[in-house]
Design a protein around this motif. Structure first.
Motif, PDB file in Angstrom:
ATOM      1  N   ARG A 244     -46.801   5.370  54.622  1.00 52.66           N
ATOM      2  CA  ARG A 244     -47.675   5.023  55.754  1.00 52.66           C
ATOM      3  C   ARG A 244     -46.882   4.298  56.841  1.00 52.66           C
ATOM      4  NH1 ARG A 244     -51.000   4.535  51.200  1.00 52.66           N
ATOM      5  NH2 ARG A 244     -50.754   2.275  50.942  1.00 52.66           N
ATOM      6  N   TYR A 245     -45.909   3.484  56.428  1.00 50.92           N
ATOM      7  CA  TYR A 245     -45.029   2.861  57.419  1.00 50.92           C
ATOM      8  C   TYR A 245     -44.233   3.937  58.171  1.00 50.92           C
ATOM      9  CZ  TYR A 245     -45.776  -1.646  55.023  1.00 50.92           C
ATOM     10  OH  TYR A 245     -46.314  -2.771  54.474  1.00 50.92           O
ATOM     11  N   ILE A 246     -43.678   4.878  57.415  1.00 53.19           N
ATOM     12  CA  ILE A 246     -42.873   5.939  58.034  1.00 53.19           C
ATOM     13  C   ILE A 246     -43.723   6.766  58.987  1.00 53.19           C
ATOM     14  CG2 ILE A 246     -41.591   8.065  57.561  1.00 53.19           C
ATOM     15  CD1 ILE A 246     -40.691   6.751  54.917  1.00 53.19           C
ATOM     16  N   GLU A 247     -44.949   7.064  58.592  1.00 55.95           N
ATOM     17  CA  GLU A 247     -45.828   7.849  59.463  1.00 55.95           C
ATOM     18  C   GLU A 247     -46.028   7.154  60.811  1.00 55.95           C
ATOM     19  OE1 GLU A 247     -50.083  10.159  59.147  1.00 55.95           O
ATOM     20  OE2 GLU A 247     -49.901   8.210  58.174  1.00 55.95           O
ATOM     21  N   ARG A 248     -46.179   5.826  60.758  1.00 51.94           N
ATOM     22  CA  ARG A 248     -46.352   5.074  62.013  1.00 51.94           C
ATOM     23  C   ARG A 248     -45.108   5.197  62.890  1.00 51.94           C
ATOM     24  NH1 ARG A 248     -47.731   4.209  66.070  1.00 51.94           N
ATOM     25  NH2 ARG A 248     -48.603   2.357  67.078  1.00 51.94           N
ATOM     26  N   LEU A 249     -43.939   5.193  62.263  1.00 50.20           N
ATOM     27  CA  LEU A 249     -42.695   5.264  63.024  1.00 50.20           C
ATOM     28  C   LEU A 249     -42.485   6.645  63.644  1.00 50.20           C
ATOM     29  CD1 LEU A 249     -40.292   3.334  60.604  1.00 50.20           C
ATOM     30  CD2 LEU A 249     -41.540   2.430  62.580  1.00 50.20           C
TER      31      LEU A 249
ATOM     32  N   ALA B  89     -44.651   8.782  64.383  1.00 54.38           N
ATOM     33  CA  ALA B  89     -45.681   9.107  65.377  1.00 54.38           C
ATOM     34  C   ALA B  89     -45.208   8.767  66.787  1.00 54.38           C
ATOM     35  CB  ALA B  89     -46.977   8.360  65.063  1.00 54.38           C
ATOM     36  N   GLU B  90     -44.287   7.806  66.906  1.00 55.62           N
ATOM     37  CA  GLU B  90     -43.740   7.425  68.213  1.00 55.62           C
ATOM     38  C   GLU B  90     -42.219   7.323  68.093  1.00 55.62           C
ATOM     39  OE1 GLU B  90     -45.878   4.586  70.722  1.00 55.62           O
ATOM     40  OE2 GLU B  90     -47.213   4.235  69.014  1.00 55.62           O
ATOM     41  N   PRO B  91     -41.537   8.460  68.110  1.00 61.53           N
ATOM     42  CA  PRO B  91     -40.079   8.457  67.942  1.00 61.53           C
ATOM     43  C   PRO B  91     -39.383   7.579  68.980  1.00 61.53           C
ATOM     44  CG  PRO B  91     -40.954  10.690  67.863  1.00 61.53           C
ATOM     45  CD  PRO B  91     -42.075   9.811  68.325  1.00 61.53           C
ATOM     46  N   GLY B  92     -38.407   6.817  68.533  1.00 62.35           N
ATOM     47  CA  GLY B  92     -37.627   5.987  69.437  1.00 62.35           C
ATOM     48  C   GLY B  92     -38.211   4.616  69.686  1.00 62.35           C
ATOM     49  N   ARG B  93     -39.491   4.412  69.392  1.00 61.53           N
ATOM     50  CA  ARG B  93     -40.107   3.105  69.635  1.00 61.53           C
ATOM     51  C   ARG B  93     -39.776   2.157  68.499  1.00 61.53           C
ATOM     52  NH1 ARG B  93     -46.586   1.496  70.122  1.00 61.53           N
ATOM     53  NH2 ARG B  93     -46.238  -0.759  70.033  1.00 61.53           N
ATOM     54  N   GLU B  94     -39.433   0.908  68.829  1.00 65.25           N
ATOM     55  CA  GLU B  94     -39.135  -0.094  67.829  1.00 65.25           C
ATOM     56  C   GLU B  94     -40.392  -0.908  67.515  1.00 65.25           C
ATOM     57  OE1 GLU B  94     -35.821  -2.404  69.230  1.00 65.25           O
ATOM     58  OE2 GLU B  94     -34.401  -1.115  68.163  1.00 65.25           O
ATOM     59  N   PHE B  95     -40.707  -1.016  66.237  1.00 68.31           N
ATOM     60  CA  PHE B  95     -41.841  -1.805  65.783  1.00 68.31           C
ATOM     61  C   PHE B  95     -41.324  -2.997  64.992  1.00 68.31           C
ATOM     62  CE2 PHE B  95     -43.525   2.440  66.281  1.00 68.31           C
ATOM     63  CZ  PHE B  95     -44.786   2.244  66.825  1.00 68.31           C
TER      64      PHE B  95
ATOM     65  N   TYR C 298     -37.962   5.160  64.184  1.00 64.46           N
ATOM     66  CA  TYR C 298     -37.501   6.505  63.813  1.00 64.46           C
ATOM     67  C   TYR C 298     -36.740   7.051  65.006  1.00 64.46           C
ATOM     68  CZ  TYR C 298     -37.607  11.570  63.080  1.00 64.46           C
ATOM     69  OH  TYR C 298     -37.261  12.898  62.961  1.00 64.46           O
ATOM     70  N   GLN C 299     -35.455   7.296  64.825  1.00 61.05           N
ATOM     71  CA  GLN C 299     -34.603   7.812  65.891  1.00 61.05           C
ATOM     72  C   GLN C 299     -34.330   9.290  65.593  1.00 61.05           C
ATOM     73  OE1 GLN C 299     -33.923   6.001  68.499  1.00 61.05           O
ATOM     74  NE2 GLN C 299     -34.789   4.107  67.654  1.00 61.05           N
ATOM     75  N   PRO C 300     -34.985  10.215  66.293  1.00 59.58           N
ATOM     76  CA  PRO C 300     -34.846  11.636  65.967  1.00 59.58           C
ATOM     77  C   PRO C 300     -33.442  12.157  66.231  1.00 59.58           C
ATOM     78  CG  PRO C 300     -36.058  11.355  68.017  1.00 59.58           C
ATOM     79  CD  PRO C 300     -35.889   9.983  67.435  1.00 59.58           C
ATOM     80  N   ASP C 301     -33.103  13.225  65.536  1.00 59.80           N
ATOM     81  CA  ASP C 301     -31.817  13.892  65.727  1.00 59.80           C
ATOM     82  C   ASP C 301     -31.831  14.568  67.091  1.00 59.80           C
ATOM     83  OD1 ASP C 301     -29.620  15.588  65.730  1.00 59.80           O
ATOM     84  OD2 ASP C 301     -29.797  16.061  63.602  1.00 59.80           O
ATOM     85  N   PRO C 302     -30.957  14.178  68.022  1.00 63.23           N
ATOM     86  CA  PRO C 302     -30.994  14.767  69.372  1.00 63.23           C
ATOM     87  C   PRO C 302     -30.633  16.248  69.389  1.00 63.23           C
ATOM     88  CG  PRO C 302     -29.041  13.392  69.100  1.00 63.23           C
ATOM     89  CD  PRO C 302     -29.896  13.166  67.884  1.00 63.23           C
ATOM     90  N   LEU C 303     -29.877  16.697  68.385  1.00 69.68           N
ATOM     91  CA  LEU C 303     -29.473  18.101  68.370  1.00 69.68           C
ATOM     92  C   LEU C 303     -30.528  18.988  67.719  1.00 69.68           C
ATOM     93  CD1 LEU C 303     -25.713  17.715  67.417  1.00 69.68           C
ATOM     94  CD2 LEU C 303     -26.678  18.154  69.671  1.00 69.68           C
TER      95      LEU C 303
ATOM     96  N   PRO D 135     -34.220  18.081  66.849  1.00 71.85           N
ATOM     97  CA  PRO D 135     -35.423  17.261  66.686  1.00 71.85           C
ATOM     98  C   PRO D 135     -36.481  17.976  65.881  1.00 71.85           C
ATOM     99  CG  PRO D 135     -35.333  18.200  68.886  1.00 71.85           C
ATOM    100  CD  PRO D 135     -34.020  18.524  68.237  1.00 71.85           C
ATOM    101  N   LEU D 136     -37.294  17.208  65.181  1.00 67.21           N
ATOM    102  CA  LEU D 136     -38.393  17.760  64.386  1.00 67.21           C
ATOM    103  C   LEU D 136     -39.721  17.429  65.057  1.00 67.21           C
ATOM    104  CD1 LEU D 136     -37.306  16.881  60.729  1.00 67.21           C
ATOM    105  CD2 LEU D 136     -37.085  19.064  61.927  1.00 67.21           C
ATOM    106  N   ASP D 137     -40.600  18.400  65.062  1.00 68.47           N
ATOM    107  CA  ASP D 137     -41.960  18.208  65.568  1.00 68.47           C
ATOM    108  C   ASP D 137     -42.849  17.921  64.359  1.00 68.47           C
ATOM    109  OD1 ASP D 137     -44.319  18.200  66.940  1.00 68.47           O
ATOM    110  OD2 ASP D 137     -44.443  20.373  67.178  1.00 68.47           O
ATOM    111  N   TRP D 138     -43.183  16.647  64.146  1.00 65.22           N
ATOM    112  CA  TRP D 138     -43.916  16.246  62.947  1.00 65.22           C
ATOM    113  C   TRP D 138     -45.418  16.489  63.108  1.00 65.22           C
ATOM    114  CZ3 TRP D 138     -41.440  14.955  58.578  1.00 65.22           C
ATOM    115  CH2 TRP D 138     -40.100  14.559  58.671  1.00 65.22           C
ATOM    116  N   LEU D 139     -46.004  17.116  62.127  1.00 59.23           N
ATOM    117  CA  LEU D 139     -47.454  17.313  62.075  1.00 59.23           C
ATOM    118  C   LEU D 139     -48.024  16.232  61.169  1.00 59.23           C
ATOM    119  CD1 LEU D 139     -47.553  21.206  61.650  1.00 59.23           C
ATOM    120  CD2 LEU D 139     -47.610  19.865  63.759  1.00 59.23           C
ATOM    121  N   LEU D 140     -48.781  15.312  61.761  1.00 62.14           N
ATOM    122  CA  LEU D 140     -49.279  14.144  61.025  1.00 62.14           C
ATOM    123  C   LEU D 140     -50.765  14.291  60.740  1.00 62.14           C
ATOM    124  CD1 LEU D 140     -47.447  11.387  63.095  1.00 62.14           C
ATOM    125  CD2 LEU D 140     -46.672  12.500  61.010  1.00 62.14           C
TER     126      LEU D 140
END
Length: 228
Positions: A75-80, A82-88, A216-221, A223-228
Protein backbone atom coordinates in the motif's frame (compact mmCIF):
# COMPACT_ATOMS: atom_id res chain seq x y z
CA UNK A 1 12.12 -11.86 -20.18
CA UNK A 2 13.92 -9.94 -17.43
CA UNK A 3 17.28 -10.53 -19.15
CA UNK A 4 15.93 -9.17 -22.44
CA UNK A 5 14.54 -6.15 -20.60
CA UNK A 6 17.88 -5.43 -18.90
CA UNK A 7 19.71 -5.85 -22.22
CA UNK A 8 17.45 -3.28 -23.92
CA UNK A 9 18.04 -0.82 -21.07
CA UNK A 10 21.82 -1.31 -21.23
CA UNK A 11 21.94 -1.02 -25.01
CA UNK A 12 19.82 2.16 -25.03
CA UNK A 13 21.90 3.64 -22.21
CA UNK A 14 25.11 3.12 -24.16
CA UNK A 15 23.59 4.81 -27.20
CA UNK A 16 22.25 7.72 -25.14
CA UNK A 17 25.71 8.27 -23.63
CA UNK A 18 27.16 8.51 -27.12
CA UNK A 19 28.92 5.14 -26.81
CA UNK A 20 27.70 4.01 -30.22
CA UNK A 21 30.63 1.63 -30.74
CA UNK A 22 29.72 -0.25 -27.57
CA UNK A 23 26.04 -0.31 -28.54
CA UNK A 24 26.98 -1.77 -31.93
CA UNK A 25 29.21 -4.32 -30.22
CA UNK A 26 26.24 -5.44 -28.11
CA UNK A 27 24.21 -5.83 -31.30
CA UNK A 28 26.95 -7.94 -32.89
CA UNK A 29 27.57 -10.19 -29.89
CA UNK A 30 24.00 -10.77 -28.76
CA UNK A 31 21.88 -9.61 -31.66
CA UNK A 32 20.06 -6.32 -32.06
CA UNK A 33 17.48 -5.82 -29.32
CA UNK A 34 16.10 -2.61 -30.80
CA UNK A 35 16.70 -0.75 -34.08
CA UNK A 36 19.61 1.67 -33.83
CA UNK A 37 17.40 4.66 -34.64
CA UNK A 38 15.12 3.92 -31.68
CA UNK A 39 17.73 5.31 -29.30
CA UNK A 40 16.81 8.78 -30.48
CA UNK A 41 13.07 8.14 -30.25
CA UNK A 42 11.02 9.19 -27.23
CA UNK A 43 10.79 6.44 -24.61
CA UNK A 44 7.61 4.41 -24.82
CA UNK A 45 5.88 3.17 -21.70
CA UNK A 46 4.79 -0.38 -21.00
CA UNK A 47 1.82 -1.28 -18.83
CA UNK A 48 2.10 -2.95 -15.45
CA UNK A 49 -0.59 -3.83 -12.91
CA UNK A 50 -0.46 -3.10 -9.18
CA UNK A 51 -4.10 -3.31 -8.17
CA UNK A 52 -5.60 -4.08 -4.74
CA UNK A 53 -8.67 -6.30 -4.72
CA UNK A 54 -9.96 -6.86 -1.20
CA UNK A 55 -7.21 -8.43 0.87
CA UNK A 56 -5.23 -9.51 -2.19
CA UNK A 57 -3.22 -7.65 -4.81
CA UNK A 58 -2.90 -8.42 -8.50
CA UNK A 59 0.55 -7.60 -9.87
CA UNK A 60 1.36 -7.98 -13.55
CA UNK A 61 4.39 -7.22 -15.70
CA UNK A 62 5.08 -8.46 -19.22
CA UNK A 63 3.43 -11.83 -19.68
CA UNK A 64 3.32 -12.64 -15.97
CA UNK A 65 0.48 -11.83 -13.57
CA UNK A 66 0.38 -13.01 -9.96
CA UNK A 67 -2.09 -12.62 -7.08
CA UNK A 68 -0.55 -12.18 -3.63
CA UNK A 69 -1.83 -11.26 -0.18
CA UNK A 70 -1.94 -7.50 0.21
CA UNK A 71 0.57 -6.07 2.65
CA UNK A 72 1.15 -2.70 4.25
CA UNK A 73 4.33 -2.27 2.24
CA UNK A 74 2.40 -2.77 -1.01
CA UNK A 75 0.00 0.00 0.00
CA UNK A 76 2.95 2.31 0.62
CA UNK A 77 4.38 1.44 -2.80
CA UNK A 78 1.02 2.03 -4.47
CA UNK A 79 0.96 5.55 -3.03
CA UNK A 80 4.44 6.22 -4.40
CA UNK A 81 3.89 4.90 -7.92
CA UNK A 82 0.60 6.81 -8.16
CA UNK A 83 2.71 10.00 -8.31
CA UNK A 84 6.08 9.14 -9.87
CA UNK A 85 8.91 11.45 -8.87
CA UNK A 86 7.09 12.98 -5.90
CA UNK A 87 8.80 12.70 -2.52
CA UNK A 88 6.62 11.72 0.43
CA UNK A 89 7.76 12.06 4.01
CA UNK A 90 7.67 8.65 5.71
CA UNK A 91 5.21 9.97 8.29
CA UNK A 92 2.82 10.80 5.44
CA UNK A 93 2.76 7.15 4.34
CA UNK A 94 2.33 5.82 7.88
CA UNK A 95 -0.55 8.19 8.64
CA UNK A 96 -2.30 7.38 5.39
CA UNK A 97 -2.14 3.70 6.30
CA UNK A 98 -3.61 4.40 9.75
CA UNK A 99 -6.42 6.44 8.13
CA UNK A 100 -5.41 9.66 9.88
CA UNK A 101 -4.82 13.10 8.43
CA UNK A 102 -1.40 12.83 6.71
CA UNK A 103 -0.66 16.47 7.55
CA UNK A 104 -1.62 16.20 11.21
CA UNK A 105 0.97 16.28 13.97
CA UNK A 106 1.13 13.06 15.93
CA UNK A 107 1.21 13.76 19.64
CA UNK A 108 4.04 12.13 21.57
CA UNK A 109 3.19 9.48 24.12
CA UNK A 110 0.63 7.49 22.13
CA UNK A 111 1.02 3.70 21.76
CA UNK A 112 2.85 2.32 18.75
CA UNK A 113 -0.13 0.03 18.13
CA UNK A 114 -3.61 0.78 19.44
CA UNK A 115 -5.94 -1.94 20.75
CA UNK A 116 -7.73 -2.35 17.42
CA UNK A 117 -4.43 -2.81 15.55
CA UNK A 118 -3.18 -5.36 18.07
CA UNK A 119 -6.47 -7.26 17.85
CA UNK A 120 -6.18 -7.32 14.04
CA UNK A 121 -2.62 -8.65 14.30
CA UNK A 122 -3.75 -11.42 16.64
CA UNK A 123 -6.62 -12.39 14.34
CA UNK A 124 -4.16 -12.61 11.47
CA UNK A 125 -1.86 -14.75 13.62
CA UNK A 126 -4.74 -17.15 14.24
CA UNK A 127 -5.35 -17.35 10.48
CA UNK A 128 -1.67 -18.04 9.87
CA UNK A 129 -1.65 -20.80 12.50
CA UNK A 130 -4.50 -22.45 10.58
CA UNK A 131 -2.52 -22.08 7.34
CA UNK A 132 0.48 -23.76 8.97
CA UNK A 133 -1.68 -26.64 10.23
CA UNK A 134 -3.31 -27.11 6.81
CA UNK A 135 0.06 -26.98 5.03
CA UNK A 136 1.54 -29.49 7.47
CA UNK A 137 -1.38 -31.85 6.96
CA UNK A 138 -0.97 -31.58 3.18
CA UNK A 139 2.83 -31.89 3.42
CA UNK A 140 3.08 -28.58 1.51
CA UNK A 141 6.48 -27.40 2.72
CA UNK A 142 6.57 -24.27 0.53
CA UNK A 143 3.23 -22.99 1.78
CA UNK A 144 4.19 -23.74 5.37
CA UNK A 145 7.46 -21.84 5.04
CA UNK A 146 5.69 -18.74 3.69
CA UNK A 147 3.11 -18.87 6.48
CA UNK A 148 5.83 -19.22 9.11
CA UNK A 149 7.61 -16.15 7.73
CA UNK A 150 4.39 -14.16 8.00
CA UNK A 151 3.97 -15.37 11.56
CA UNK A 152 7.51 -14.33 12.53
CA UNK A 153 6.98 -10.87 11.04
CA UNK A 154 3.70 -10.26 12.90
CA UNK A 155 5.11 -11.51 16.19
CA UNK A 156 8.10 -9.18 15.79
CA UNK A 157 5.73 -6.25 15.17
CA UNK A 158 3.74 -7.07 18.33
CA UNK A 159 6.89 -7.46 20.41
CA UNK A 160 8.23 -4.17 19.09
CA UNK A 161 5.03 -2.40 20.18
CA UNK A 162 5.00 -3.78 23.73
CA UNK A 163 7.50 -3.49 26.53
CA UNK A 164 7.96 -5.40 29.77
CA UNK A 165 4.86 -7.23 31.03
CA UNK A 166 3.09 -6.44 27.77
CA UNK A 167 2.85 -2.70 28.46
CA UNK A 168 2.51 -0.51 25.38
CA UNK A 169 5.64 1.22 24.20
CA UNK A 170 5.14 4.85 23.30
CA UNK A 171 6.34 6.80 20.32
CA UNK A 172 9.69 8.43 20.92
CA UNK A 173 10.48 10.16 17.65
CA UNK A 174 7.61 10.18 15.18
CA UNK A 175 9.71 10.92 12.10
CA UNK A 176 12.41 8.35 12.87
CA UNK A 177 9.91 5.67 13.80
CA UNK A 178 7.97 6.30 10.60
CA UNK A 179 11.17 6.10 8.55
CA UNK A 180 12.11 2.73 10.03
CA UNK A 181 8.55 1.38 9.82
CA UNK A 182 7.95 2.42 6.20
CA UNK A 183 11.35 1.17 5.02
CA UNK A 184 10.96 -2.17 6.79
CA UNK A 185 7.40 -2.69 5.49
CA UNK A 186 8.41 -1.92 1.90
CA UNK A 187 11.45 -4.19 2.11
CA UNK A 188 9.40 -7.05 3.55
CA UNK A 189 6.71 -6.66 0.86
CA UNK A 190 9.31 -6.73 -1.93
CA UNK A 191 10.99 -9.80 -0.43
CA UNK A 192 7.63 -11.58 -0.54
CA UNK A 193 6.91 -10.33 -4.06
CA UNK A 194 10.28 -11.61 -5.28
CA UNK A 195 9.13 -15.16 -4.51
CA UNK A 196 6.28 -14.82 -7.04
CA UNK A 197 7.37 -12.15 -9.52
CA UNK A 198 11.15 -11.50 -9.43
CA UNK A 199 11.02 -9.06 -12.37
CA UNK A 200 8.57 -6.65 -10.71
CA UNK A 201 10.34 -6.94 -7.35
CA UNK A 202 13.68 -6.14 -8.96
CA UNK A 203 12.25 -3.14 -10.82
CA UNK A 204 10.73 -1.72 -7.63
CA UNK A 205 13.89 -2.29 -5.62
CA UNK A 206 15.80 -0.28 -8.19
CA UNK A 207 13.33 2.58 -8.45
CA UNK A 208 11.63 2.93 -5.04
CA UNK A 209 13.63 5.16 -2.71
CA UNK A 210 13.10 4.77 1.04
CA UNK A 211 14.27 6.77 4.02
CA UNK A 212 12.99 9.92 5.65
CA UNK A 213 11.57 10.79 2.23
CA UNK A 214 10.23 8.04 -0.01
CA UNK A 215 9.56 8.16 -3.74
CA UNK A 216 9.22 6.15 -6.92
CA UNK A 217 11.67 7.32 -9.58
CA UNK A 218 10.62 5.75 -12.91
CA UNK A 219 13.12 4.42 -15.42
CA UNK A 220 13.56 7.29 -17.94
CA UNK A 221 14.39 4.87 -20.75
CA UNK A 222 11.59 2.38 -20.14
CA UNK A 223 8.85 3.99 -18.03
CA UNK A 224 5.96 1.84 -16.85
CA UNK A 225 2.32 2.88 -17.00
CA UNK A 226 0.95 1.46 -13.74
CA UNK A 227 -2.68 0.37 -13.56
CA UNK A 228 -3.74 0.88 -9.94
Amino acid sequence: EQAAFERRVARDALASFGAEAWAERVDRLIGPSVPAESAASPPTSSQAIFRAEGDTRTIGFGNTTVVVRDLKGFRYIERLIAEPGREFHATHLVRLESATDPDAVVNPGVPLLDDAAKAAYRRRLADIDEDIDDASAANDLGRRELAERDREYLIAELQRATGLAGRDREQLGDGERARVSASRSIRYALDRLAEFSPAVAQHLRQHVRTGTFCSYQPDPLHPLDWLL
